[in-house]
Write a protein that holds these residues in place. Structure first.
Motif, PDB file in Angstrom:
ATOM      1  N   LYS A 185      10.080   2.163  -5.705  1.00 24.56           N
ATOM      2  CA  LYS A 185      10.114   1.505  -6.883  1.00 24.56           C
ATOM      3  C   LYS A 185       9.588   2.392  -7.865  1.00 24.56           C
ATOM      4  O   LYS A 185       8.757   3.397  -7.642  1.00 24.56           O
ATOM      5  N   ASP A 186       9.959   2.357  -9.219  1.00 25.45           N
ATOM      6  CA  ASP A 186       9.451   3.204 -10.196  1.00 25.45           C
ATOM      7  C   ASP A 186       8.046   2.848 -10.280  1.00 25.45           C
ATOM      8  O   ASP A 186       7.676   1.694 -10.217  1.00 25.45           O
ATOM      9  N   LEU A 187       6.996   3.988 -10.701  1.00 28.03           N
ATOM     10  CA  LEU A 187       5.568   4.083 -10.830  1.00 28.03           C
ATOM     11  C   LEU A 187       5.561   4.705 -12.153  1.00 28.03           C
ATOM     12  O   LEU A 187       6.327   4.316 -13.274  1.00 28.03           O
ATOM     13  N   THR A 188       4.713   5.466 -12.132  1.00 22.72           N
ATOM     14  CA  THR A 188       4.597   6.679 -13.384  1.00 22.72           C
ATOM     15  C   THR A 188       5.925   7.296 -13.310  1.00 22.72           C
ATOM     16  O   THR A 188       6.258   7.641 -14.771  1.00 22.72           O
ATOM     17  N   GLY A 189       6.356   7.525 -12.420  1.00 20.59           N
ATOM     18  CA  GLY A 189       7.656   8.531 -12.186  1.00 20.59           C
ATOM     19  C   GLY A 189       8.721   7.533 -11.430  1.00 20.59           C
ATOM     20  O   GLY A 189       8.448   6.630 -10.901  1.00 20.59           O
ATOM     21  N   PRO A 190       9.862   8.238 -11.236  1.00 15.84           N
ATOM     22  CA  PRO A 190      10.929   7.619 -10.685  1.00 15.84           C
ATOM     23  C   PRO A 190      10.482   7.247  -9.176  1.00 15.84           C
ATOM     24  O   PRO A 190       9.965   8.102  -8.695  1.00 15.84           O
TER      25      PRO A 190
END
Length: 156
Positions: A48-53
């Motif tokens: 899943k996406d967080l701060t980055g993809p």
């Protein structure tokens, strides 16, 4: 008469020692997991996406089908971004955040991370179980440990 047995033993031992060292120098996906956790997990997840993809399937997206471009990106994202519209789009999508440069990682270490990510993503797609082992279809609660906020605070 000269006894060559000692020299032969010493030479064979040295050759065996260097041979063993060369086999132990190979990085595996397991090493990639450790490198990922140490350097990437604060901003990225496989699923899943967080701060980055999310990184699952990364080698089938954008310029990342070419490993050399992955190396260039990891070593110097701001420089790579100036010549690549795909990565400029990622910057916009993620609120102007640019990935930290990891110029200290070798190509073998980057390969180990990519192998770990791809292996983990593939394993996650082939099962109904989530990455942490729970199975939502059986009514089990997903216990994801999302430390992105903690990592964000620590980075400040």
């Amino acid at each position: 008469m000269i006894d060559h047995r000692a020299n032969v033993k010493r030479t064979l031992f040295s050759a065996l020692f260097f041979l063993l060292l060369s086999f132990g120098n190979k990085l595996t996906a397991q090493d990639g997991q450790a490198i990922f956790k140490d350097n990437c997990a604060s901003c990225h997840s496989v699923f899943k996406d967080l701060t980055g993809p999310a990184l699952g399937g990364v080698t089938s997206r954008g310029p990342w089908t070419d490993r050399k471009k992955i190396y260039e990106w990891v070593h110097n994202p701001p420089k790579f971004m100036t010549t690549d519209p795909y990565t400029s789009g990622l910057k916009q999508k993620f609120g102007g955040v640019v990935m930290t440069s990891f110029d200290g990682l070798s190509t073998k270490e980057i390969d180990a991370v990519i192998d770990y990510v791809e292996k983990t993503a593939k394993a996650g797609q082939n099962t109904t179980t989530t990455p942490n082992g729970s199975n939502p279809a059986n009514g089990q609660v997903m216990d994801e440990k999302d430390n992105s906020i903690l990592y964000g605070v620590l980075t400040l």
